[in-house]
Write an enzyme that holds these catalytic residues in place. Sequence first.
Site, PDB file in Angstrom:
ATOM      1  N   LYS A  74      -5.794  -3.997  -3.016  1.00 47.05           N
ATOM      2  CA  LYS A  74      -4.717  -3.488  -2.163  1.00 47.05           C
ATOM      3  C   LYS A  74      -3.564  -4.497  -2.112  1.00 47.05           C
ATOM      4  O   LYS A  74      -2.394  -4.118  -2.164  1.00 47.05           O
ATOM      5  CB  LYS A  74      -5.259  -3.184  -0.753  1.00 47.05           C
ATOM      6  CG  LYS A  74      -6.112  -1.917  -0.743  1.00 47.05           C
ATOM      7  CD  LYS A  74      -6.933  -1.724   0.518  1.00 47.05           C
ATOM      8  CE  LYS A  74      -7.870  -0.532   0.308  1.00 47.05           C
ATOM      9  NZ  LYS A  74      -8.835  -0.346   1.404  1.00 47.05           N
ATOM     10  N   GLN A 115     -10.322  -2.705   7.076  1.00 42.59           N
ATOM     11  CA  GLN A 115     -11.274  -2.373   6.018  1.00 42.59           C
ATOM     12  C   GLN A 115     -12.657  -2.066   6.619  1.00 42.59           C
ATOM     13  O   GLN A 115     -13.191  -2.863   7.389  1.00 42.59           O
ATOM     14  CB  GLN A 115     -11.365  -3.550   5.025  1.00 42.59           C
ATOM     15  CG  GLN A 115     -12.232  -3.289   3.822  1.00 42.59           C
ATOM     16  CD  GLN A 115     -11.664  -2.203   2.907  1.00 42.59           C
ATOM     17  OE1 GLN A 115     -10.483  -2.171   2.596  1.00 42.59           O
ATOM     18  NE2 GLN A 115     -12.528  -1.293   2.481  1.00 42.59           N
ATOM     19  N   ASP A 139      -4.353   4.826   6.875  1.00 44.16           N
ATOM     20  CA  ASP A 139      -5.583   5.433   6.337  1.00 44.16           C
ATOM     21  C   ASP A 139      -5.739   6.881   6.816  1.00 44.16           C
ATOM     22  O   ASP A 139      -6.580   7.616   6.307  1.00 44.16           O
ATOM     23  CB  ASP A 139      -6.810   4.639   6.814  1.00 44.16           C
ATOM     24  CG  ASP A 139      -7.299   3.644   5.779  1.00 44.16           C
ATOM     25  OD1 ASP A 139      -7.063   3.886   4.577  1.00 44.16           O
ATOM     26  OD2 ASP A 139      -7.919   2.630   6.171  1.00 44.16           O
TER      27      ASP A 139
END
Length: 277
Positions: free
Chosen positions: A48, A92, A115
């Site tokens: 990322k 995460q 997300d």
Amino acid sequence: MQIIDGKAISLAVKERVRDEIAKDGLKIGLAVVIVGNDQASRVYVNNKKKACEFCGITSYEYALPEETTEEQLLELVDTLNGDSNVNGILVQLPLPKQINEQKIIERISPMKDVDAFHAVNVGKIMIGEYSFLPCTPAGVMELIHSTGTEISGKECVVIGRSNIVGKPMAMLLLHENGTVTICHSRTKNLAEVCRRADILVSAVGKAGFVTADMVKDGAIVIDVGMNRNAEGKLCGDVDFDGVAPKCSYITPVPGGVGPMTIAMLMENTLRAKKLQS
Ligand code: NAP
């Protein structure tokens, strides 16, 4: 049979994002929070960061120790919510067991929830009014679109009903007028249901799960699974060698859905900046 090249398509998405950021001279920041020492998470976070660099997005990494408390992580999320240099926040998953994941997700400002896991964004996806598209399902849609196939009226079968892949995947296909069936571990006659699919998306997490007898001739097969086989090699859910000859299009693992997820994250971060401007 054609292999859908997720690497090439994801590169095109990232170039689109990079060019728009450069053209408009945008200053965009993404905070990536990782807690603990999970090796797979570490790899995802590094990928990322690389994608951010490529696109011209500043990434702020917060690597916290395994023993971080829920309270400490909530405090960090509050700080990032209030930081105007941070347009997107990504925590995460998975988190260590002392931290309630849902509580953390719900604390992220929906405007920075790149997300699309926050209940507000999940609700928007249900009604088809997106702020952010969930990254993995959105990436799958790009891959299907790349084949030029019209989804409207097609039989679409999604195996898996998780909140991050299966359910939003089904919703995106439904919004494009697919006739959608969601399968899970209690589904009866799974092979028979899958054989109906013009578009079959597998998000189960078991190597070799989708076999040739589950696939209709000419189907599009999208493999979301990321597993390790007996030799420790990265593989998907689909028995690629057996299934590929029956398909019109198929995604490989690696090089299929995986790179798309990260590319869509970049797109969401750009979208977050625009929402906040
Ligand atoms: P998950 O939360 O474990 O969900 C797995 C789903 O598969 C569940 O809905 C489960 O059904 C279903 N399932 C399990 N065994 C089954 C069986 N025998 N028959 C039918 N359905 C069965 O996993 P996830 O987070 O959705 O992830 C799925 C896979 O995608 C994993 O390999 C993950 O690593 C991968 N993934 C990849 C990306 C990417 O970027 N490529 C992103 C996210 C996830 P129940 O609900 O009934 O238990």
